[in-house]
Design a protein around this motif. Structure first.
Motif, PDB file in Angstrom:
ATOM      1  N   ARG A 101       0.842  -1.198   0.000  1.00  8.91           N
ATOM      2  CA  ARG A 101       0.000   0.000   0.000  1.00  8.91           C
ATOM      3  C   ARG A 101       0.875   1.246   0.000  1.00  8.91           C
ATOM      4  O   ARG A 101       1.950   1.253   0.579  1.00  8.91           O
ATOM      5  N   SER A 102       0.366   2.286  -0.622  1.00  5.45           N
ATOM      6  CA  SER A 102       1.070   3.565  -0.558  1.00  5.45           C
ATOM      7  C   SER A 102       0.067   4.675  -0.919  1.00  5.45           C
ATOM      8  O   SER A 102      -0.866   4.432  -1.680  1.00  5.45           O
ATOM      9  N   PRO A 103       0.243   5.864  -0.382  1.00  4.41           N
ATOM     10  CA  PRO A 103       1.259   6.194   0.620  1.00  4.41           C
ATOM     11  C   PRO A 103       0.776   5.806   2.015  1.00  4.41           C
ATOM     12  O   PRO A 103      -0.396   5.529   2.220  1.00  4.41           O
ATOM     13  N   CYS A 104       1.680   5.825   2.972  1.00  3.12           N
ATOM     14  CA  CYS A 104       1.325   5.549   4.356  1.00  3.12           C
ATOM     15  C   CYS A 104       0.467   6.701   4.881  1.00  3.12           C
ATOM     16  O   CYS A 104       0.774   7.875   4.624  1.00  3.12           O
ATOM     17  N   PRO A 105      -0.621   6.417   5.602  1.00  2.00           N
ATOM     18  CA  PRO A 105      -1.448   7.503   6.148  1.00  2.00           C
ATOM     19  C   PRO A 105      -0.613   8.419   7.037  1.00  2.00           C
ATOM     20  O   PRO A 105       0.210   7.951   7.831  1.00  2.00           O
ATOM     21  N   PRO A 106      -0.788   9.724   6.940  1.00  2.00           N
ATOM     22  CA  PRO A 106       0.016  10.655   7.747  1.00  2.00           C
ATOM     23  C   PRO A 106      -0.284  10.547   9.234  1.00  2.00           C
ATOM     24  O   PRO A 106       0.544  10.926  10.061  1.00  2.00           O
ATOM     25  N   ASN A 107      -1.471  10.045   9.575  1.00  2.00           N
ATOM     26  CA  ASN A 107      -1.876   9.918  10.974  1.00  2.00           C
ATOM     27  C   ASN A 107      -2.554   8.562  11.146  1.00  2.00           C
ATOM     28  O   ASN A 107      -3.331   8.145  10.283  1.00  2.00           O
ATOM     29  N   PRO A 108      -2.298   7.836  12.249  1.00  4.74           N
ATOM     30  CA  PRO A 108      -2.923   6.517  12.430  1.00  4.74           C
ATOM     31  C   PRO A 108      -4.447   6.530  12.354  1.00  4.74           C
ATOM     32  O   PRO A 108      -5.057   5.536  11.960  1.00  4.74           O
ATOM     33  N   ILE A 109      -5.058   7.658  12.709  1.00  7.80           N
ATOM     34  CA  ILE A 109      -6.513   7.713  12.665  1.00  7.80           C
ATOM     35  C   ILE A 109      -7.035   7.625  11.239  1.00  7.80           C
ATOM     36  O   ILE A 109      -8.196   7.298  10.992  1.00  7.80           O
ATOM     37  N   ASP A 110      -6.168   7.939  10.279  1.00  6.82           N
ATOM     38  CA  ASP A 110      -6.562   7.881   8.869  1.00  6.82           C
ATOM     39  C   ASP A 110      -6.318   6.505   8.246  1.00  6.82           C
ATOM     40  O   ASP A 110      -6.650   6.294   7.080  1.00  6.82           O
ATOM     41  N   ARG A 111      -5.741   5.592   9.009  1.00 12.76           N
ATOM     42  CA  ARG A 111      -5.483   4.264   8.457  1.00 12.76           C
ATOM     43  C   ARG A 111      -6.812   3.561   8.203  1.00 12.76           C
ATOM     44  O   ARG A 111      -7.646   3.463   9.105  1.00 12.76           O
ATOM     45  N   PRO A 112      -7.059   3.061   6.994  1.00  8.49           N
ATOM     46  CA  PRO A 112      -8.368   2.485   6.664  1.00  8.49           C
ATOM     47  C   PRO A 112      -8.601   1.155   7.365  1.00  8.49           C
ATOM     48  O   PRO A 112      -7.666   0.467   7.779  1.00  8.49           O
ATOM     49  N   ALA A 113      -9.883   0.794   7.490  1.00 13.87           N
ATOM     50  CA  ALA A 113     -10.228  -0.508   8.066  1.00 13.87           C
ATOM     51  C   ALA A 113      -9.715  -1.630   7.168  1.00 13.87           C
ATOM     52  O   ALA A 113      -9.254  -2.670   7.645  1.00 13.87           O
ATOM     53  N   TYR A 114      -9.805  -1.409   5.844  1.00  8.75           N
ATOM     54  CA  TYR A 114      -9.310  -2.393   4.884  1.00  8.75           C
ATOM     55  C   TYR A 114      -7.847  -2.081   4.576  1.00  8.75           C
ATOM     56  O   TYR A 114      -7.537  -1.043   3.993  1.00  8.75           O
ATOM     57  N   GLN A 115      -6.933  -2.992   4.949  1.00  6.77           N
ATOM     58  CA  GLN A 115      -5.504  -2.700   4.857  1.00  6.77           C
ATOM     59  C   GLN A 115      -4.753  -3.576   3.877  1.00  6.77           C
ATOM     60  O   GLN A 115      -3.543  -3.452   3.740  1.00  6.77           O
ATOM     61  N   GLY A 116      -5.435  -4.508   3.212  1.00  9.59           N
ATOM     62  CA  GLY A 116      -4.756  -5.421   2.311  1.00  9.59           C
ATOM     63  C   GLY A 116      -4.479  -6.754   2.988  1.00  9.59           C
ATOM     64  O   GLY A 116      -4.493  -6.875   4.217  1.00  9.59           O
ATOM     65  N   SER A 117      -4.235  -7.779   2.176  1.00 10.56           N
ATOM     66  CA  SER A 117      -3.966  -9.106   2.736  1.00 10.56           C
ATOM     67  C   SER A 117      -2.750  -9.029   3.651  1.00 10.56           C
ATOM     68  O   SER A 117      -1.802  -8.287   3.394  1.00 10.56           O
ATOM     69  N   ASN A 118      -2.792  -9.792   4.728  1.00  9.09           N
ATOM     70  CA  ASN A 118      -1.726  -9.733   5.725  1.00  9.09           C
ATOM     71  C   ASN A 118      -1.650 -11.079   6.431  1.00  9.09           C
ATOM     72  O   ASN A 118      -2.573 -11.891   6.337  1.00  9.09           O
ATOM     73  N   PRO A 119      -0.568 -11.356   7.149  1.00 11.07           N
ATOM     74  CA  PRO A 119      -0.376 -12.693   7.718  1.00 11.07           C
ATOM     75  C   PRO A 119      -1.473 -13.149   8.665  1.00 11.07           C
ATOM     76  O   PRO A 119      -1.739 -14.351   8.766  1.00 11.07           O
ATOM     77  N   ILE A 120      -2.120 -12.238   9.364  1.00  9.10           N
ATOM     78  CA  ILE A 120      -3.158 -12.643  10.319  1.00  9.10           C
ATOM     79  C   ILE A 120      -4.491 -12.866   9.602  1.00  9.10           C
ATOM     80  O   ILE A 120      -5.161 -13.879   9.798  1.00  9.10           O
ATOM     81  N   SER A 121      -4.877 -11.926   8.744  1.00 16.74           N
ATOM     82  CA  SER A 121      -6.114 -12.113   7.979  1.00 16.74           C
ATOM     83  C   SER A 121      -6.056 -13.370   7.127  1.00 16.74           C
ATOM     84  O   SER A 121      -7.071 -14.059   6.937  1.00 16.74           O
ATOM     85  N   ASP A 122      -4.862 -13.672   6.606  1.00 18.66           N
ATOM     86  CA  ASP A 122      -4.722 -14.854   5.747  1.00 18.66           C
ATOM     87  C   ASP A 122      -5.163 -16.127   6.470  1.00 18.66           C
ATOM     88  O   ASP A 122      -5.788 -17.012   5.875  1.00 18.66           O
ATOM     89  N   VAL A 123      -4.832 -16.223   7.758  1.00 16.82           N
ATOM     90  CA  VAL A 123      -5.191 -17.416   8.524  1.00 16.82           C
ATOM     91  C   VAL A 123      -6.708 -17.587   8.557  1.00 16.82           C
ATOM     92  O   VAL A 123      -7.241 -18.673   8.311  1.00 16.82           O
ATOM     93  N   TRP A 124      -7.418 -16.499   8.844  1.00  9.90           N
ATOM     94  CA  TRP A 124      -8.881 -16.554   8.954  1.00  9.90           C
ATOM     95  C   TRP A 124      -9.528 -16.799   7.586  1.00  9.90           C
ATOM     96  O   TRP A 124     -10.472 -17.591   7.469  1.00  9.90           O
ATOM     97  N   SER A 125      -9.045 -16.110   6.570  1.00 12.37           N
ATOM     98  CA  SER A 125      -9.647 -16.231   5.241  1.00 12.37           C
ATOM     99  C   SER A 125      -9.454 -17.628   4.670  1.00 12.37           C
ATOM    100  O   SER A 125     -10.381 -18.221   4.102  1.00 12.37           O
TER     101      SER A 125
END
Length: 602
Positions: A211-235
């Motif tokens: 993903r890019s660019p990185c959100p300037p503030n953590p509050i702006d980080r979206p709920a949907y962040q892309g596939s990742n090692p933890i979500s992969d386990v559940w999916s």
């Protein structure tokens, strides 16, 4: 990572009154829809509230597939009272509506579009605290009890959009599998399709570290962040459960194990996609649902045309995954294998094609509507569907695809490929898909009973014991039908070994003339006094032609008699349809399966 607290178990709904009491709730808003208000899930919740002395008010006017107008009606109801806890009892429509009511009641001065996703809304971050929300899902599909997402139809643009923020996720999800037993067959199927696509899309989404660019503030980080090692386990786990239990859950409402498992799969997939996100299947589903004309879905007691969310999502899935596979072929191959495909000899570049074909067969078995035309769309509607997809910028970004084609061209191609009536489309030489397009499905349930024992010698055949009752699913050939045993096993069986089971329980022989394609085997199975061979007879093909055919299919011919091919069902299916032409001794040659020519091998 974010997710709701989850409590699971049969009958766990009876604890909700105690939960509200423990929270100190004085005035509870319970939201549901007109249909559910008369059914057991709402009755169980209300009984628990009364037993624990909890004061409540009911809003039962939630719209199936909510719109901006129906959201606003629920918000107005919430603003009239001072509710300190919200309870949502229902499917995704109810839970999402309750999320929105809670949000805007706690932000009374906000404009409706303030928190709606861009580009339709302003996408402002939610900074104020919300009231606790307990979600009691009654369908096995939405996953909304675990996510910070609320979806609705924006009628002005005839497209779906929503609100996505961790702030609106439920405080607690009460997952009671007993609530899923009331679902009609098509509701169970469409809910399951949503689970299927949640798992597939989140597992194949753009990875979090791309993903890019990185959100300037953590509050702006979206709920949907892309596939990742933890979500992969559940999916991935959700996909395994879907592959094992979905067909059982759809076909038998009383199969508690299957329906319970699908309810949990919905939770697993919700945790996965709630953090990773979904992509094109969902992005393209929103205009399909939003532009609905006259289609009235079976199993839904509504007074307005509706394409259920799960159905609108899954209709494009084969074409979508054929398109997205080039960016992560290994994951597409893994998904195809989980769903039952043999990937041992599949090249990476064919991953999407194999997954697409596997999905087509899976959906056909679950009697999904046959493409976009089956829900009321024509080729002339495609430009409007494309225009409705373009605002789903997030879904397009997560699709792992970066190609030079314009977004409009890309979307138009997938929509066209999502209906055989718009463009005859096949992705890979798939005998299963060819057969599916020509199968005859009996209009009424036909059952037969095994007159003798039968021992299969081919992988896709049923083992029969005298007295076994078989439900006929397809009548592919006069002498070989496809059916399901009472234990759930499915496969082919010889009609000569069964008799028809009438309502009066009288048996009568099945009149089936043997196909002229098959020759009699010299070795009859010991358990088959009816004369059935030990497996389907071998087509009359000279040995040197067989070896050429096997080489063309990518397999070595075996010198051992009776097992000349590592996957004999493939050879059978290639040659099994009547009126075949002579096989070219140098390869596949000119094979005519008496089907739509578009489904012949390239």
């Amino acid at each position: 990572m974010a997710s709701s607290n989850i409590r699971y178990g049969e009958g766990v709904t009876r604890e909700i009154g105690m939960d509200l009491q423990n929270m100190g709730a004085r005035n509870v808003c319970l939201m549901t829809d007109n249909n559910l208000s008369q059914l057991y899930p709402v009755e169980a919740v209300l009984e628990s509230l009364v037993q624990n002395g909890v004061n409540y008010k009911v809003y039962d006017n939630v719209r199936v597939e909510p719109t901006d107008s129906s959201f606003k009606e629920a918000i107005a109801f919430a603003k009239k009272e001072t509710f300190d806890v919200y309870v949502a009892v229902g499917g995704g429509s109810v839970i999402d509506t309750c999320k929105a009511a809670n949000l805007y009641a706690c932000h009374p001065d906000a404009d409706f579009l303030d928190f709606v996703n861009v580009p339709i809304g302003k996408g402002k971050p939610i900074t104020g605290a919300l009231k606790p929300l307990i979600a009691v899902p009654t369908t096995a599909g939405t996953g909304s009890e675990t996510t910070g997402v609320a979806i609705f139809d924006f009628k002005k643009l005839k497209a779906k959009t929503g609100i996505a923020s961790r702030a609106i996720k439920p405080t607690l999800g009460i997952v009671d599998p007993l609530h899923t037993l009331h679902m009609p067959e098509r509701v169970a199927a469409n809910s399951g399709f949503d689970v299927l696509c949640h798992a597939l899309e989140s597992y194949t989404a753009l990875p979090y570290n791309m993903r890019s660019p990185c959100p300037p503030n953590p509050i702006d980080r979206p709920a949907y962040q892309g596939s990742n090692p933890i979500s992969d386990v559940w999916s991935r786990h959700a996909l395994n459960v879907v592959a094992k239990y979905m067909k059982r859950a759809v076909n038998d409402a009383e199969d508690v194990k299957a329906r319970s498992s699908m309810h949990l799969a919905s939770v697993f997939a919700g945790i996965g996609f709630g953090n990773a996100g979904v992509h094109l299947c969902h992005g393209m589903s929103y205009p399909i649902a939003g532009n609905v004309k006259t289609y009235m879905a079976k199993g839904y007691n509504v007074d307005h045309p509706v394409v259920p969310h799960g159905l609108s999502v899954v209709l494009t899935s084969p074409a979508v995954f054929a398109f997205t596979a080039s960016m992560c072929p290994e994951r597409h191959l893994e998904a195809a294998e989980i769903l039952g495909a043999d990937v041992s000899n599949t090249k990476r570049e064919d991953a999407g094609l194999l997954l697409a074909d596997t999905l087509r067969q899976f959906l056909y078995d679950l009697k999904v509507e046959d493409g976009l035309s089956a829900v009321g769309y024509t080729k002339d509607d495609i430009p409007d569907l494309v225009r409705g997809t373009i605002p789903q910028r997030r879904a397009i970004v997560w699709s792992c695809q970066t190609v030079s084609q314009t977004q409009q061209e890309r979307m138009q191609k997938i929509y066209v490929q999502s209906d055989g009536h718009f463009e005859v489309f096949t992705t890979v030489f798939s005998p299963q898909a060819c057969r599916a397009r020509t199968r005859y499905r009996p209009r009424e349930a036909v059952k037969v009973v095994a007159a003798v024992n039968y021992r299969p010698q081919w992988p896709d055949e049923l083992q029969l014991c005298q007295g076994d009752v078989i439900q006929v699913l397809y009548r592919d050939e006069p002498s070989w039908w496809f059916g399901r045993l009472q234990n759930g096993a499915e496969g082919y069986f010889p009609t000569a070994c069964v008799t028809r089971l009438n309502q009066s329980d009288d048996h009568e022989p099945v009149n089936a003339n043997p196909s002229s394609l098959w020759s009699s085997s010299k070795d009859a199975a010991p358990d088959a006094p009816c004369g059935c061979t030990s497996g389907r007879s071998t087509p009359k093909v000279p040995r040197h032609e067989k070896e050429s055919l096997f080489r063309a299919l990518g397999h070595e011919a075996s010198s051992k008699s009776g097992s000349a091919h590592s996957s004999p069902s493939l050879l059978h299916r290639v040659l099994s349809k009547g009126h075949r032409r002579k096989i070219d001794a140098q390869g596949l040659g000119d094979v005519n399966c008496s089907i739509n020519v578009a489904f012949e091998p390239d």
